[in-house]
Design a protein around this motif. Structure first.
Motif, short mmCIF file in Angstrom:
data_model
loop_
_atom_site.label_atom_id
_atom_site.label_comp_id
_atom_site.label_asym_id
_atom_site.label_seq_id
_atom_site.Cartn_x
_atom_site.Cartn_y
_atom_site.Cartn_z
N THR A 67 0.86 -1.18 0.00
CA THR A 67 0.00 0.00 0.00
C THR A 67 0.90 1.23 0.00
N LEU B 235 -3.43 1.59 13.17
CA LEU B 235 -2.82 0.33 12.77
C LEU B 235 -2.23 -0.39 13.98
N GLU C 238 -6.77 -1.58 14.03
CA GLU C 238 -7.95 -1.00 13.40
C GLU C 238 -7.66 -0.57 11.96
N VAL C 239 -8.71 -0.44 11.18
CA VAL C 239 -8.59 0.14 9.85
C VAL C 239 -8.50 1.66 10.03
N ARG D 254 -12.57 5.56 5.56
CA ARG D 254 -11.78 4.39 5.94
C ARG D 254 -10.72 4.15 4.87
N ARG D 255 -9.51 3.78 5.32
CA ARG D 255 -8.42 3.53 4.38
C ARG D 255 -7.75 2.21 4.71
N PRO D 256 -8.34 1.09 4.23
CA PRO D 256 -7.71 -0.20 4.47
C PRO D 256 -6.32 -0.22 3.83
#
Length: 178
Positions: A18, A47, A51-52, A70-72
């Motif tokens: 990512t 993180l 958590e996401v 939200r940012r997976p």
């Protein structure tokens, strides 16, 4: 090839990586110094809790913070941008890479960017903020590795040392001691 290009090159080599730009966390053209702290609050700390992350990115078009989203992320996150090696983020880093360039080469790259016309009016202010952040955070000296790509496309790497803390603004071709 600069910071963003190197990060994207890594993602092309491994699509599970990512890549996030620290620009997401800046508070506009005058908000570079806030970026590392916001990245810790919105990315690193969530993180660390498993958590996401919920990110409130800067909306560059409307000059304001955007709605939270939200940012997976994958198991490997590459955070790229000015300030990614700043003190607030250092404890969360497994590897810190400083991408360096000769001031004339950096200037050429800036002017060749698609967004040069948008960036140009803010260049002097942003360069000043980059220098201030690097001088106060010791960013280059904190890097594990310094990467430079020459005009012929070859890469060279060195390790950073405290004795070699240079800030390269690219402005007026000067190399100023931090």
């Amino acid at each position: 090839m600069g910071k963003t290009s190197l990060a994207l090159h890594l993602r092309r080599a491994d699509p599970t990586i990512t890549v996030l730009s620290l620009e997401t966390f800046y508070l506009g053209w005058e908000g570079l110094a806030a970026g590392p702290r916001r990245a810790v609050e919105q990315l690193v700390e969530p993180l660390g809790r498993g958590e996401v992350p919920v990110v409130e990115p800067w909306d560059w078009r409307h000059d304001r913070v955007s709605c939270p989203r939200r940012r997976p992320v994958g198991s490997l996150v590459v955070l790229e941008g000015c300030g990614a090696v700043a003190r607030p983020l250092r404890d969360a880093l497994d590897l810190a890479v400083w991408v360096d360039a000769d001031p004339a080469e950096r200037e050429r790259r800036l002017r060749d960017r698609d967004d040069w016309a948008v960036y140009a009016p803010h260049r002097d202010s942003f360069a000043r903020q980059e220098q201030e952040l690097a001088a106060t955070a010791g960013s280059r000296a904190a890097a594990d590795l310094v990467v430079t790509r020459s005009a012929d496309g070859t890469w060279s790497t060195t390790t950073a040392t405290d004795a070699d803390e240079w800030v390269r603004s690219g402005r007026d071709g000067d190399d100023g001691r931090a």
